[in-house]
Scaffold this active site. Sequence first.
Site, short mmCIF file in Angstrom:
data_model
loop_
_atom_site.label_atom_id
_atom_site.label_comp_id
_atom_site.label_asym_id
_atom_site.label_seq_id
_atom_site.Cartn_x
_atom_site.Cartn_y
_atom_site.Cartn_z
N ASP A 196 0.90 -1.18 -0.08
CA ASP A 196 -0.11 -0.04 0.05
C ASP A 196 0.91 1.18 -0.07
O ASP A 196 1.70 1.36 0.91
CB ASP A 196 -0.72 0.10 1.13
CG ASP A 196 -2.08 1.12 1.12
OD1 ASP A 196 -3.15 0.88 1.56
OD2 ASP A 196 -1.54 2.09 1.00
N ASP A 249 -3.94 2.29 -5.24
CA ASP A 249 -2.56 2.25 -4.62
C ASP A 249 -2.16 0.90 -3.69
O ASP A 249 -1.12 1.15 -2.90
CB ASP A 249 -2.27 3.55 -3.83
CG ASP A 249 -2.72 3.63 -2.43
OD1 ASP A 249 -3.85 2.60 -2.38
OD2 ASP A 249 -2.07 4.11 -1.46
N GLU A 250 -2.93 0.11 -4.06
CA GLU A 250 -2.64 -0.98 -3.15
C GLU A 250 -2.91 -2.45 -3.82
O GLU A 250 -3.86 -2.42 -4.94
CB GLU A 250 -3.50 -1.17 -1.79
CG GLU A 250 -4.66 -1.20 -1.75
CD GLU A 250 -5.62 -1.15 -0.44
OE1 GLU A 250 -5.26 -1.78 0.35
OE2 GLU A 250 -6.50 -0.27 -0.52
P1 TTP Z 1 -5.27 5.08 1.34
O1 TTP Z 1 -4.37 3.95 0.77
O2 TTP Z 1 -6.36 4.76 1.72
O3 TTP Z 1 -4.50 6.30 1.78
P2 TTP Z 1 -3.11 7.03 1.20
O4 TTP Z 1 -2.38 6.07 0.49
O5 TTP Z 1 -3.30 8.40 0.91
O6 TTP Z 1 -2.57 7.09 2.69
P3 TTP Z 1 -1.81 5.90 3.49
O7 TTP Z 1 -0.54 6.04 3.80
O8 TTP Z 1 -2.68 5.85 4.91
O9 TTP Z 1 -2.00 4.44 2.49
O10 TTP Z 1 -5.92 5.78 -0.48
C1 TTP Z 1 -5.13 5.89 -1.50
C2 TTP Z 1 -5.57 7.00 -2.25
O11 TTP Z 1 -7.12 6.86 -2.53
C3 TTP Z 1 -5.36 8.33 -1.50
O12 TTP Z 1 -3.94 8.81 -1.76
C4 TTP Z 1 -6.34 9.16 -2.29
C5 TTP Z 1 -7.52 8.26 -2.47
N1 TTP Z 1 -8.56 8.36 -1.44
C6 TTP Z 1 -9.75 9.03 -1.77
O13 TTP Z 1 -9.93 9.95 -2.93
N2 TTP Z 1 -10.61 9.18 -0.80
C7 TTP Z 1 -10.52 8.66 0.31
O14 TTP Z 1 -11.45 8.57 1.15
C8 TTP Z 1 -9.66 7.63 0.66
C9 TTP Z 1 -9.57 6.78 1.85
C10 TTP Z 1 -8.58 7.44 -0.34
MG MG Z 2 -2.34 4.22 0.68
#
Ligand code: TTP
Ligand code: MG
Length: 350
Positions: free
Chosen positions: A10, A105-106
């Site tokens: 992720d 992103d995962e």
């Molecule tokens: P995530 O992997 O949940 O968050 P992140 O990568 O920003 O942070 P983390 O380090 O905690 O993993 O989500 C991936 C992307 O998806 C995030 O950068 C933006 C988008 N996203 C949204 O647009 N709305 C949301 O509510 C969430 C949770 C994510």
């Molecule tokens: Mg993330």
Amino acid sequence: MSQRTIIHMDMDAFFASIEQRDNANLRGKPVIVGGAQYSRGVVATASYEARTYGIHSAMPISKAKQLCPKGIFLPVNMKKYKEVSKEIHDILEKYSNIIEPISIDEAFIDINNRDPIFIGRKIKDDIWQELRLTSSIGISVNKFLAKLASDVNKPNGFTIIKEEEKLKFLCPLPVSKIWGVGPKTKKELNRLGIYTIGDIQSYDEKVLINLFGKRGKEIFEFANGVDNRPVESQNMSQSLGEEETFEEDIDDIDLLLKKLAEYSFNLSQKLKLNGYLIKTITVKVKYYDFSIETRTISLTIPTNDSSIIFETSKYILTSKFKLSKKIRLIGLSISNFIYPKDPIQLSINL
Ligand code: TTP
Ligand code: MG
């Protein structure tokens, strides 16, 4: 079942990290991405610097501005993030052909019996060397634990949960960490005096099954670190589908359509993420007596559009099925994949 090794990857603060990478002035600063057309005035994500002010995904931008007036607020540049997502996927593909992307992103990666630490490190290093972005890696014996592992030492984490450590790792976590335990189930569990996963581990499985049916069994298994779901690689050569068995047999057409809308949205997202279009849409219905019917339509113009997939599936359901008995399960699948040579054909809106 022989022991598996699953990696979950992720990216850290994905959208914000890309913006910081591409503009040195943003590094080390509270960066908030969101507020543009896709995110309807809410935070998509915030850099880890911005998170120290209490800002998080899905918070209204106005609230984020109050918490951090000096924050740098940027619009969502989805086209750019999707390109990076594709580059990450290309890196993962070097290490396995069983990859299941679960969001932009995962992804889960099944590496069979190869050395998980070596491969996990290589993936993380390649993402850094080639893309100058940090990721968090979780390694464990199944999907549930691998995903939890990638989350515990974020950002830039690398965490392994071994089979013999899993119960201890799970024990103190809140029940909401279990896959599928949302606010409603959490409340019901809390009412039984169950707050942590450890509380479930020491609960009687039979009582949980009596109370929650097959969900009770799943909850008990997750709590004990058991999860046999395979990594479902999106090998687009065949078909992709979603289905759900209802808790009770139903005949409510609105509920069936709601499910089809949800599946259409999810499947469309997967298509867009992978750059494919489809030509064939199939609806499956399983009745209370376990008899199954499927009906299919082929489109003349290939699509990845969720509303076209939904409208077609709605047409199939309402015109091609008798629906004279109560329904136990509804499913939607798409097949006949096309990878357009001209990517402009693809809609870029997620
Ligand atoms: P995530 O992997 O949940 O968050 P992140 O990568 O920003 O942070 P983390 O380090 O905690 O993993 O989500 C991936 C992307 O998806 C995030 O950068 C933006 C988008 N996203 C949204 O647009 N709305 C949301 O509510 C969430 C949770 C994510
Ligand atoms: Mg993330």
